[in-house]
Each structure stands twice: as structure tokens, then as C-alpha cells.
Design an enzyme around this catalytic site. Structure first.
Site, PDB file in Angstrom:
ATOM      1  N   LYS A  15      76.790  28.301  69.417  1.00  0.00           N
ATOM      2  CA  LYS A  15      77.517  28.935  70.532  1.00  0.00           C
ATOM      3  C   LYS A  15      76.556  29.360  71.650  1.00  0.00           C
ATOM      4  O   LYS A  15      76.820  29.120  72.826  1.00  0.00           O
ATOM      5  CB  LYS A  15      78.254  30.160  69.980  1.00  0.00           C
ATOM      6  CG  LYS A  15      78.812  31.102  71.013  1.00  0.00           C
ATOM      7  CD  LYS A  15      79.608  32.215  70.370  1.00  0.00           C
ATOM      8  CE  LYS A  15      78.778  33.419  70.009  1.00  0.00           C
ATOM      9  NZ  LYS A  15      78.619  34.405  71.056  1.00  0.00           N
ATOM     10  N   ASP A  16      75.442  29.962  71.257  1.00  0.00           N
ATOM     11  CA  ASP A  16      74.535  30.503  72.274  1.00  0.00           C
ATOM     12  C   ASP A  16      73.816  29.386  73.032  1.00  0.00           C
ATOM     13  O   ASP A  16      73.611  29.477  74.239  1.00  0.00           O
ATOM     14  CB  ASP A  16      73.522  31.469  71.631  1.00  0.00           C
ATOM     15  CG  ASP A  16      74.211  32.723  71.112  1.00  0.00           C
ATOM     16  OD1 ASP A  16      75.430  32.886  71.374  1.00  0.00           O
ATOM     17  OD2 ASP A  16      73.563  33.539  70.437  1.00  0.00           O
ATOM     18  N   SER A  23      77.979  31.222  63.656  1.00  0.00           N
ATOM     19  CA  SER A  23      78.712  31.716  64.830  1.00  0.00           C
ATOM     20  C   SER A  23      77.795  31.917  66.028  1.00  0.00           C
ATOM     21  O   SER A  23      78.266  32.256  67.102  1.00  0.00           O
ATOM     22  CB  SER A  23      79.391  33.037  64.485  1.00  0.00           C
ATOM     23  OG  SER A  23      78.408  34.021  64.256  1.00  0.00           O
ATOM     24  N   CYS A  24      76.479  31.730  65.846  1.00  0.00           N
ATOM     25  CA  CYS A  24      75.582  32.112  66.940  1.00  0.00           C
ATOM     26  C   CYS A  24      74.747  30.986  67.533  1.00  0.00           C
ATOM     27  O   CYS A  24      74.830  30.728  68.725  1.00  0.00           O
ATOM     28  CB  CYS A  24      74.663  33.221  66.466  1.00  0.00           C
ATOM     29  SG  CYS A  24      75.619  34.639  65.939  1.00  0.00           S
ATOM     30  N   LEU A  25      73.930  30.318  66.705  1.00  0.00           N
ATOM     31  CA  LEU A  25      73.008  29.343  67.309  1.00  0.00           C
ATOM     32  C   LEU A  25      73.771  28.284  68.124  1.00  0.00           C
ATOM     33  O   LEU A  25      73.449  28.082  69.301  1.00  0.00           O
ATOM     34  CB  LEU A  25      72.116  28.681  66.250  1.00  0.00           C
ATOM     35  CG  LEU A  25      71.125  29.565  65.491  1.00  0.00           C
ATOM     36  CD1 LEU A  25      70.120  28.721  64.712  1.00  0.00           C
ATOM     37  CD2 LEU A  25      70.395  30.524  66.390  1.00  0.00           C
TER      38      LEU A  25
END
Ligand code: UGA
Length: 438
Positions: free
Chosen positions: A269-270, A265-267
Site C-alpha cells: 500500500k505504501d 497491509s503496509c508495504l
């Protein structure tokens, strides 16, 4: 202190449990009734056993509870952490509606409450958001002034799914961004018992540190994948190369593992959000674009190894082991299993899949393929298998399971199996960035 955490997701619950462990009273507020009920009965809405055990203890002792009543939760608390999601939109830009809605709710609650409270943004937001979106909403809703009547900080989170509790209790660093002294002091005091380096910054710098960190982790992974893709074509084992590269203290050994690409959900998306923000500013972020491009081709590297072994894939039975974005979690957000399975299906393969914890979530993304109820069943009759997530239990597969395959061929898409053990168990081992060098 009385702590309120808005958003009962990974970051919110890990933060809540961490402050509960430090003997503060914690209220987790979320608009999702099912999540609130789960938390109040000591259950997490996701798979993270050590965090769940501690949550259960805190709920039983009465020091952590959950509610749907956000305004009440804010009114009861001294420090309010905004930990709501900021999901990706198709353009890569983040959707900050949950942050705006949380800020409005907090603003309304601040209006009704007496005394000084500190609001802390922990959600990942692009630089400038706390100052130009959260602060005006808090001030408008409360009719009070940030930095005077209430405090405001930005405090990014660096935990990894699968080790959420450990990472919260022993973070690599604590970044405290604020626009005024009093807010920063309160947050630094709150973190006093945590013996990690603390960095004091302004709001925008704190926001940027989070993006810069995840962009670097993603860069390390895509770099490793690029090196691995070259190594495999040269007949060199990339693992040996990257191990030696990582021994240079300027580089470091972690996050140099080649594979089918990064998910979660992070790398992804960010990196997309930072790229989008840079473009808005008129700067073309070439490195970010390239690392995302490398990431998008990695599942094909696994498919290529399968094709090399089996000839074409049409009509071939392929077992896909591991559907979560990594082993140890049930999260399928941006999992590389999705593009992998789609490519296999596109080439005419017949796919059977298995994951110890993430199968229910993956079935929602892809209801039409066959699912097995165990890794052994998944392998039965397969022409080859590809391991997509590094679940420890896949290391235990041996002669019994491999001998049930039509062709015992194992493609290790995460380079975590021991090639020798796989060979001893009678299967052919092929690793990403390694091929079948015997
Ligand atoms: C990531 C960061 O690691 C955390 O520091 C950060 O706080 C978090 O995002 C966040 O922003 O909330 P997480 O999403 O849990 O944590 O996932 P990682 O453990 O970083 O793994 C991401 C992906 O990279 C996985 O698909 C994993 O398989 C892959 N990966 C990781 C590799 O392919 N190679 C590696 O060497 C490491």
C-alpha cells in the site's frame, strides 16, 4: 496523562497498550461496535497473543477501555492519537476518508472542550496531509487555532505485525513531526520513558520518513528476489549469496530473504501510494515501479519450480501451506497466497490449502478451493506442496506427513525450512532462489 486512541486496529491498540503500560489512562475509540466490545472484554480483533495478554491486564485493571463515543473519548483526554486506517484505492492512492472523518470528530470535540489538547496523527498519510487536510478540518470543526489553542503532531509508526507490542515498547526510533515547539515538547515528554532515539522534524518530513522507510524495506525484498531469480537459473544458492551480501554493514542482514513477494497491509500500500504521489508531482518513480513489478511476478517463481518438478500442473494436487501474508499473523491483506492460488488454478491444478490462523479470513477471499483442517491433512495425497507463509509449525513436518504425499516434493516459498531436515524426512526440497541443487 489521559490518552485517547482513535481506531482500534493494529497501530491503535498497540499504541494504547504501550501507553497503558507506561501508566497512562487510555481510551480506545472506534466506530465499529464489535471491535469496541472485543477490546472491553480484553480480546483483540486480530491474532497477536503477547499484545492481547497485556491488553487483558490493562482492561481488568481499568486503565484501558474502549468506546464508540469518539467525542466523549476526545473530551476526556489530554492527547489524542489518530490511528485510523488509510486503505489503498485501485489507483494506489490512499483513501483518507477515515482520517477526514476522525479529524472532523476530533474538531467537534475540541470545540466543546476546555483547555489545551494535543492531536497526533499516527495513521500513514502522504506528505502534506496533516498540514493541508487534518489541520484545516480540526480548525474548522473546533473554531480554534492549531499551534495556539491546541497542538498538532505527526508521529509515524514502525511496528511489524507479529511483534506489535515489542516494537511499540522498544521502537527503533521515535519521529516527532510538528509545526510548533509546544506540541513537540509535549509528545517528546510523553515518550521520555522510552529509550529510543528521537528525531524532531516538521509535519511533512515525519510523514515522508514513514514512506521512505517502507519503500526501502520493499526495495530490499525485491532486490533479494531479483538476485534469487538470477541465482536459481545459474544453479547458485541465493541464500548463501545474500547472507554474505548482508554481512556488509552498509547493507545489513535483515529483509534480504527471497520469497514469493511481500504482502500485508503496509508495504504494498505504501509503495503504491508513494508512487502515485510522485506521479502527481510529475516525477516518474522508476525504482518504485520496478520493485512492485518484481513483487508481482514472485508467486510465478514458486509455480515455475512446481512445474519443473511435475511437468504440467493440470490435474495435479497441490497443497498450499500458509495463507496469511506472513507466518504468525491471521492477516490476509495483500497476501501472496491469493495470486499464487489463482495461478495454480489457472494452470489446472487442484488446490488444497491450510493456515493455522488465517484460514477463515482467506476463505472470505476465495471460498471455492478445498481447505484442510491441518497441515498433515493438507499434504495427504498431494503431488507437491508449496509453503507460502513462514509458520514455525511447518518446520515440524516430518517423515510421517511427507510419506502421505503422492510425490513428496516441498517448494519452500519463504526459504525458512531446513533443506537437510526436509530431505532426511524423505521429501525433495526446492527453495525459491535455490531450485533443487542437491
Ligand atoms: C511492515 C514494516 O516491516 C514495518 O516496519 C512497518 O511499520 C509496517 O509495515 C507498517 O507500515 O505498518 P508488516 O506489514 O508487519 O510490517 O510486515 P513485514 O514483516 O515487513 O513483512 C512484509 C512482507 O514482506 C511479508 O509478506 C514477508 O513475508 C515479506 N518479507 C519480509 C520477505 O519476503 N522477505 C524479507 O526478508 C522480509
Amino acid at each position: 496523562m489521559r490518552i485517547c486512541v482513535l481506531g482500534a486496529g493494529y497501530v491503535g491498540l498497540a499504541t494504547g497498550v504501550m501507553f497503558g503500560e507506561l501508566c497512562h489512562e487510555v481510551i480506545c475509540a472506534d466506530i465499529d461496535r464489535t471491535r469496541v466490545r472485543a477490546v472491553n472484554s480484553g480480546r483483540l480483533p486480530f491474532y497477536e497473543p503477547p499484545l492481547e495478554r497485556e491488553l487483558r491486564k490493562l482492561v481488568r485493571s481499568g486503565s484501558l477501555k474502549a468506546t464508540e463515543d469518539v467525542e466523549w473519548a476526545v473530551g476526556e483526554s489530554d492527547i489524542i492519537f489518530i490511528c485510523v486506517q488509510t486503505p489503498s484505492m485501485p489507483s494506489g492512492r490512499i483513501d483518507i476518508r477515515p482520517v477526514k472523518s476522525a479529524s472532523r470528530n476530533v474538531g467537534r470535540a475540541l470545540k466543546k472542550s476546555q483547555g489545551y489538547k494535543l492531536v497526533v496523527v499516527k495513521s500513514t498519510v502522504v506528505p502534506g496531509t496533516t498540514d493541508s487536510v487534518v489541520k484545516p478540518l480540526l480548525e474548522a470543526g473546533s473554531n480554534k487555532k492549531a499551534g495556539k489553542d491546541f497542538g498538532l503532531c505527526m508521529n509515524p509508526e514502525f511496528l511489524q505485525e507479529g511483534s506489535a507490542l515489542k516494537d511499540s515498547i522498544e521502537p527503533s526510533r521515535i519521529v516527532v513531526g510538528s509545526g510548533d515547539e509546544r506540541s513537540a515538547k509535549i509528545l517528546l515528554d510523553l515518550y521520555k520513558p522510552v529509550k529510543s532515539p528521537k528525531i524532531r522534524t516538521d509535519l511533512r518530513t515525519a510523514e515522508m520518513i514513514k514512506y521512505a522507510s517502507n519503500a526501502f524495506l520493499a526495495t530490499k525484498i525485491s532486490y533479494s528476489n531479483e538476485i534469487a531469480n538470477i541465482c536459481v537459473r545459474l544453479g547458485i544458492d541465493s541464500q548463501k549469496v545474500l547472507e554474505a551480501v548482508g554481512m556488509d554493514p552498509r547493507i545489513g542482514p535483515r529483509f534480504l530473504k527471497p520469497g514469493l513477494g511481500f504482502g500485508g497491509s503496509c508495504l504494498p500500500k505504501d509503495v503504491k501510494a508513494l508512487k502515485d504521489r510522485a506521479k502527481q508531482l510529475g516525477y516518474n518513480p522508476r525504482l518504485l515501479s520496478t520493485l512492485l513489478a518484481i513483487n508481482s511476478i514472485q508467486p510465478s517463481e514458486g509455480v515455475r519450480l512446481l512445474e519443473m518438478e511435475l511437468g504440467g500442473l493440470s490435474g495435479k494436487k497441490i497443497a498450499v501451506l500458509g495463507l496469511a501474508f506472513k507466518g504468525g499473523v491471521d492477516d490476509v491483506r495483500e497476501t501472496r497466497a491469493l495470486p499464487l492460488v489463482m495461478e495454480l488454478l489457472g494452470k489446472g491444478a487442484v488446490v488444497t490449502a491450510f493456515d493455522p490462523m488465517a484460514m477463515a479470513n482467506f476463505i472470505r477471499l476465495m471460498p471455492t478451493i478445498r481447505y484442510a483442517s491441518s497441515a498433515a491433512e493438507c499434504l495427504n495425497g498431494a503431488d507437491a506442496c508449496i509453503v507460502q507463509a513462514d509458520w514455525p509449525e511447518f518446520k515440524k513436518l516430518g517423515r510421517k506427513e511427507f510419506s502421505s504425499m503422492k510425490h513428496p516434493i516441498v517448494v519452500d516459498g519463504r526459504r525458512f525450512l531446513d533443506p537437510e531436515s526436509v530431505r532426511r524426512a524423505g521429501a525433495k526440497y526446492l527453495g525459491i532462489g535455490f531450485g533443487s541443487a542437491e
